[in-house]
Design an enzyme around this catalytic site. Sequence first.
Site, PDB file in Angstrom:
ATOM      1  N   LYS A  14       0.833  -1.210   0.000  1.00  0.00           N
ATOM      2  CA  LYS A  14       0.000   0.000   0.000  1.00  0.00           C
ATOM      3  C   LYS A  14       0.869   1.262   0.000  1.00  0.00           C
ATOM      4  O   LYS A  14       0.576   2.205  -0.727  1.00  0.00           O
ATOM      5  CB  LYS A  14      -0.929   0.017   1.224  1.00  0.00           C
ATOM      6  CG  LYS A  14      -1.879  -1.172   1.303  1.00  0.00           C
ATOM      7  CD  LYS A  14      -2.845  -1.067   2.471  1.00  0.00           C
ATOM      8  CE  LYS A  14      -2.202  -1.146   3.830  1.00  0.00           C
ATOM      9  NZ  LYS A  14      -1.710  -2.468   4.222  1.00  0.00           N
ATOM     10  N   ARG A  89      -9.744   0.534   9.029  1.00  0.00           N
ATOM     11  CA  ARG A  89      -9.351  -0.833   9.363  1.00  0.00           C
ATOM     12  C   ARG A  89     -10.425  -1.554  10.166  1.00  0.00           C
ATOM     13  O   ARG A  89     -10.229  -2.721  10.545  1.00  0.00           O
ATOM     14  CB  ARG A  89      -8.073  -0.801  10.200  1.00  0.00           C
ATOM     15  CG  ARG A  89      -6.790  -1.029   9.415  1.00  0.00           C
ATOM     16  CD  ARG A  89      -5.620  -0.824  10.369  1.00  0.00           C
ATOM     17  NE  ARG A  89      -4.469  -1.600  10.021  1.00  0.00           N
ATOM     18  CZ  ARG A  89      -3.426  -1.104   9.343  1.00  0.00           C
ATOM     19  NH1 ARG A  89      -3.433   0.128   8.912  1.00  0.00           N
ATOM     20  NH2 ARG A  89      -2.381  -1.872   9.115  1.00  0.00           N
ATOM     21  N   ARG A 128      11.429  -6.354   5.063  1.00  0.00           N
ATOM     22  CA  ARG A 128      11.329  -4.926   5.412  1.00  0.00           C
ATOM     23  C   ARG A 128      11.882  -4.684   6.816  1.00  0.00           C
ATOM     24  O   ARG A 128      12.520  -3.674   7.078  1.00  0.00           O
ATOM     25  CB  ARG A 128       9.865  -4.477   5.321  1.00  0.00           C
ATOM     26  CG  ARG A 128       9.683  -2.979   5.519  1.00  0.00           C
ATOM     27  CD  ARG A 128       8.295  -2.514   5.128  1.00  0.00           C
ATOM     28  NE  ARG A 128       7.284  -2.907   6.097  1.00  0.00           N
ATOM     29  CZ  ARG A 128       5.977  -2.696   5.938  1.00  0.00           C
ATOM     30  NH1 ARG A 128       5.521  -2.128   4.845  1.00  0.00           N
ATOM     31  NH2 ARG A 128       5.114  -3.061   6.853  1.00  0.00           N
ATOM     32  N   ARG A 134      12.002  -1.372  10.962  1.00  0.00           N
ATOM     33  CA  ARG A 134      10.693  -1.043  11.543  1.00  0.00           C
ATOM     34  C   ARG A 134      10.343  -2.037  12.652  1.00  0.00           C
ATOM     35  O   ARG A 134      10.372  -3.250  12.440  1.00  0.00           O
ATOM     36  CB  ARG A 134       9.628  -1.070  10.432  1.00  0.00           C
ATOM     37  CG  ARG A 134       8.548  -0.044  10.665  1.00  0.00           C
ATOM     38  CD  ARG A 134       7.568  -0.059   9.539  1.00  0.00           C
ATOM     39  NE  ARG A 134       6.352  -0.758   9.925  1.00  0.00           N
ATOM     40  CZ  ARG A 134       5.228  -0.715   9.237  1.00  0.00           C
ATOM     41  NH1 ARG A 134       5.165  -0.016   8.132  1.00  0.00           N
ATOM     42  NH2 ARG A 134       4.173  -1.361   9.650  1.00  0.00           N
ATOM     43  N   ARG A 146      -0.545  -9.311  13.402  1.00  0.00           N
ATOM     44  CA  ARG A 146      -1.096  -8.287  12.505  1.00  0.00           C
ATOM     45  C   ARG A 146      -1.902  -8.911  11.373  1.00  0.00           C
ATOM     46  O   ARG A 146      -2.943  -8.384  10.976  1.00  0.00           O
ATOM     47  CB  ARG A 146       0.036  -7.413  11.951  1.00  0.00           C
ATOM     48  CG  ARG A 146       0.480  -6.370  12.967  1.00  0.00           C
ATOM     49  CD  ARG A 146       1.889  -5.905  12.726  1.00  0.00           C
ATOM     50  NE  ARG A 146       2.088  -5.288  11.443  1.00  0.00           N
ATOM     51  CZ  ARG A 146       3.251  -5.293  10.782  1.00  0.00           C
ATOM     52  NH1 ARG A 146       4.307  -5.905  11.313  1.00  0.00           N
ATOM     53  NH2 ARG A 146       3.365  -4.697   9.631  1.00  0.00           N
TER      54      ARG A 146
END
Length: 190
Positions: A14, A89, A128, A134, A146
């Site tokens: 996204k 969400r 990532r 992160r 998640r």
Amino acid sequence: MLNIILFGPPGAGKGTQSEKLIAHYNLVHLSTGDIFRANIKGETELGQLAKSYMEKGQLVPDEVTIRMLESEVNKHSSAKGFIFDGFPRTQAQAEALDNLLKSKNTSISKMLALEVEEGELKKRLLLRGKDSGRADDQAPSVIQKRIDVYNNETAPVKDFYGKQNKYCGVNGIGEIDVIFNALCKTIDSI
Ligand code: ADP
């Protein structure tokens, strides 16, 4: 106005596609995840609260998230349109967004959903985590949480827009530019 929701599970792409879409269509990008991370970095009260949920892979409570999103939308009164990335969400967030846009005499044009299967998502998120550091992309247990939260709480938001004939799924696996072109084609047909 052109108001697009870019939807999909964590790691679907996204953020990457939003960057390209805002440049192409001259829209304002509102990523709730990015805004929370900026608040964490700036050590604000909101950041402190968001951090306690984000590091566990949970959603930040609706009330807090909705209030923040509303104030961000209000900051851009002359926008040509928005890309909502990571919002809504939950069903409550979707209802709040509809009401907010209605109060501004506009509405969601389309929900574009990037479709990527779970195995690929986990691979991308771990990569990532290594590259960006992160925090919520480090531990496999937080990544799994998640994805579970997405499946249980967020995926049903598809039906909310499906009922309004605004849902459109797009294959999120393949080259970035091919996916981008598929998104543009859908937007151009609105
Ligand atoms: P990803 O899509 O990769 O999980 P995001 O940057 O969109 O990453 O979101 C990171 C985290 O920020 C989420 O796991 C959640 O804790 C919080 N968050 C972001 N957007 C929302 C939202 N709309 N409602 C509640 N929490 C959110």
